[in-house]
Design an enzyme around this catalytic site. Structure first.
Site, PDB file in Angstrom:
ATOM      1  N   TYR A 252       0.827  -1.187   0.000  1.00 20.29           N
ATOM      2  CA  TYR A 252       0.000   0.000   0.000  1.00 20.29           C
ATOM      3  C   TYR A 252       0.869   1.247   0.000  1.00 20.29           C
ATOM      4  CZ  TYR A 252      -4.010  -2.910   1.199  1.00 20.29           C
ATOM      5  OH  TYR A 252      -5.001  -3.850   1.179  1.00 20.29           O
ATOM      6  N   LYS A 253       0.271   2.322  -0.395  1.00 22.65           N
ATOM      7  CA  LYS A 253       0.951   3.594  -0.287  1.00 22.65           C
ATOM      8  C   LYS A 253       1.111   3.927   1.196  1.00 22.65           C
ATOM      9  CE  LYS A 253       0.639   8.430  -1.739  1.00 22.65           C
ATOM     10  NZ  LYS A 253      -0.184   9.433  -2.425  1.00 22.65           N
ATOM     11  N   ALA A 254       2.335   4.277   1.604  1.00 22.90           N
ATOM     12  CA  ALA A 254       2.629   4.477   3.022  1.00 22.90           C
ATOM     13  C   ALA A 254       2.040   5.806   3.485  1.00 22.90           C
ATOM     14  CB  ALA A 254       4.136   4.456   3.255  1.00 22.90           C
TER      15      ALA A 254
END
EC number: 3.6.4.12
Length: 654
Positions: free
Chosen positions: A24-26
């Protein structure tokens, strides 16, 4: 600050910051609980369940919610920040970023119990003690005799977010209160609170309201909170998932346990924002015709992940900082990055490439979703879905009008039962795949709450090497009576309203891992048995379908007994009269200790049962085993080991 790994590629660092280990995008999340402390919030509510004589106040219930959420986020989201702000208290406490107390002068009747930060084990213990009315809880949870200003509370929250989480993309303020009109008819205080709420909104902070209705009064958000609560924009990629109206979260019933469960469930559902796998990717519908979309991974297997290494060799545990050094095998000298070349072995030779050539070999184009054709949905086999599907949603940041075009394509695919064949490169330097883009309809539950929004699903299609050839199987159709009775059994075992939600059944192995970590970190007693919600509820199954299963088993016996009755009952080889006479003489001189199988089916049953109880089925002949199986409608095909296995299966059911 020097980099711990001098050999790390700068582009790799940039990519690692964009995508975390879960894919996932952090995006880090900051949540601040603002819990009101008043006489009505501290009054225990009687339980509506006569079996549970437990009384609990709304403030305690909210503190337990914050405690449970803090426990979960320590492990599941170790980078997120959580804080607890109590307002309406007699005491006042606030710390700025330099840890200097500003006390009563800045924010009267606001008590920052847990500062907005990554929670530690000590803070979790203190919050648990406060929720369980231990230690200093009696001094902290003393309501103020003066009315607290909501403008002051909101400004205090503003300062906390500005000093502790200035660069977070997701910042939320959870307000838990039962006072729907904190300022009465004071227009000046209402106006000041509205201005402070607008400042929070401009700062990017989302205010979430958790209203608690009193037994004699239903919470009415229109009196005050509708003016300070701003709905999140649907175009925000990091916005929380939309839920039902807040007025439906709590009830007017005074059940403290129900209040706790309702608040915890509602807070958990809003606790994690949607995290994008890729943002603002172009979706090409044709030459020079692009829109922008954002992609998400809604279904992904969770597994225990180590976020850091800990060194236990010193006086106290310390987090390990890794340093990588390349050394030569022959001289043990340090090898510089410029000296390293990567090569591929071809025969006995090594073909080396420069870093630029390697990037060119892996580069198939920029990230894109390109439609190359359309196919009917029937052309997509079920087995083609072998990888995680991507859910895409339109974004207006790069191309204005993307939502309108995306909606038109979505409706057209749904109407014509078509799918789009796409060329899909999810990230930079990723391998391209062919995918099937399918339109997904909106799904809501029985209360009209959206479970899945309308959008597109991209299913990566497997290549020929990824598909294993299934073995050829002959289709045996069961008799109609068995099918009809099995249909009834399936209907009885269906969940009410077909409401199966995988989110309600957590991975027991993963939860057990987290529970052990929690017990070790908080000095709790180690649990003895894991909680497994995936275990079938045998009593309910037996109550709802037990009689139908037994009836189906009887019908199965009849169906198998009917064709078996016309088959051969024995495969014994015919023997001569001389051999039979010799056996007769031997039998008369040595009386047998067992009942002969020739005495009929009942004798065979008794003989087989005796050997089964003694564990000596192997001493029986194949003929006796077949006679027994034929009499009970079982198959007689196969070797002796197969026949013994069928006899054991039959005996185990009796």
């Amino acid at each position: 600050m020097a980099d711990d790994n001098p050999y790390r590629d700068d582009e790799a660092v940039e990519e690692e910051e964009e995508i975390d280990e879960t894919g996932y995008k952090a995006v880090k999340d900051a949540v601040l609980f603002a819990i009101e402390v008043s006489d009505s919030m501290l009054t225990p509510r009687p339980s509506s369940d006569p079996k549970k004589r437990v009384e609990e106040s709304p403030t305690t219930a909210a503190l337990k919610c914050a405690y449970h959420l803090m426990q979960q986020r320590i492990i599941s989201n170790p980078r997120d920040m959580i804080g607890v702000l109590l307002y309406g208290t007699q005491a006042s406490k606030f710390y700025d970023e330099d840890e200097n107390s500003r006390g009563d002068l800045s924010y009267p009747h606001c008590y920052l119990f847990t500062d907005l930060d990554v929670p530690s084990a000590r803070e979790v213990k203190e919050l648990r003690a406060l929720a369980e009315d231990e230690g200093k809880a009696r001094d902290v949870l003393v309501p103020s005799k003066e009315r607290v200003s909501m403008a002051n509370v909101l400004f205090c929250a503003n300062q906390i977010f500005t000093s502790k989480a200035p660069n977070f993309l997701s910042r939320r303020l959870f307000i838990v209160t039962d006072n729907d009109n904190p300022h009465g008819d004071s227009k000046s205080q209402r106006s000041a609170a509205t201005v402070r709420a607008k400042d929070l909104y401009d700062l990017g902070v989302t205010i979430e309201l958790f209203p608690i209705s009193q037994p004699e009064h239903e919470f009415d958000s229109s009196k005050f909170y509708d003016d300070i609560i701003y709905k999140t924009s649907p175009t925000d990629a990091e916005a929380p998932v939309y839920l039902k109206d807040d007025s439906k979260v709590s009830t007017a019933s005074g059940d403290g346990i129900s209040l706790l469960n309702g608040l915890l469930s509602s807070i958990n559902s809003r606790s994690v924002p949607r995290r994008a796998h890729f943002s603002n990717m172009p979706l090409e519908l044709g030459p020079n015709f692009k829109i922008s979309v954002t992609g998400y991974l809604l279904f992904k297997r969770q597994a225990p992940a180590r976020s850091c290494y800990v060194w236990l060799g010193g006086e106290k545990p310390q987090i390990v900082k890794g340093v990588t050094t390349q050394i030569a095998d022959d001289t043990a000298r340090t090898v510089e990055k410029s000296e390293i070349r990567k090569a591929y072995k071809f025969g006995n030779d090594q073909v080396s490439f420069t870093p630029e050539e390697q990037k060119a070999l892996r580069h198939f184009g920029d990230p894109v979703i390109r439609i190359i054709g359309f196919k009917p949905l029937s052309a997509l086999p079920f087995w083609a879905n072998v990888k995680h599907p991507f859910f895409i949603y339109p974004s207006e940041e790069d191309y204005v009008g993307s939502t309108r075009v995306f909606s038109a394509l979505h409706q057209k695919l749904l109407k014509d039962h078509k799918m789009a064949l796409v060329w899909f490169i999810p990230r930079k330097n990723a391998a391209p795949v062919l995918g099937a883009m399918i339109a997904g309809e909106e799904k809501v539950d029985e209360n009209g709450v959206q479970k899945f929004p309308p959008g597109m699903w991209i299913i990566p299609l497997p290549y020929a090497d990824d598909v294993r050839q299934n073995p050829e199987m002959t289709l045996n159709v069961a008799p109609e009576p068995l099918i009809d009775q099995m249909r009834t059994i399936v209907q009885q075992l269906q969940l009410p309203k077909a409401s199966y939600e995988p989110q309600k059944y957590p991975n027991p192995s993963l939860q057990w891992h987290y529970r052990i970590l929690q017990a070790l970190a908080l000095d709790e007693d180690l649990p003895e048995k894991p909680e497994d919600k995936t275990i079938p509820k045998y009593r309910q199954i037996d109550k709802r379908a037990g009689e139908y299963v037994l009836s189906w088993a009887d019908e199965l016996e009849k169906q198998y007994a009917a064709p078996a009755a016309h088959g051969p009952k024995s495969t014994l080889v015919k023997r001569s009269a001389k051999d039979r006479a010799a056996d007769s003489d031997e039998a008369s001189s040595h009386p047998s200790k067992r009942i002969k199988s020739e005495s009929g089916p009942e004798g065979v049953d008794v003989e087989v049962r005796l050997h089964y109880e003694k564990g000596s089925l192997s001493k029986l002949t194949v003929a006796v085993l077949k006679d027994f199986l034929t009499a009970h409608g079982r198959s007689t095909a196969g070797k002796k080991a197969d026949l013994m296995e069928r006899v054991e299966e039959y005996m185990e059911t009796k």
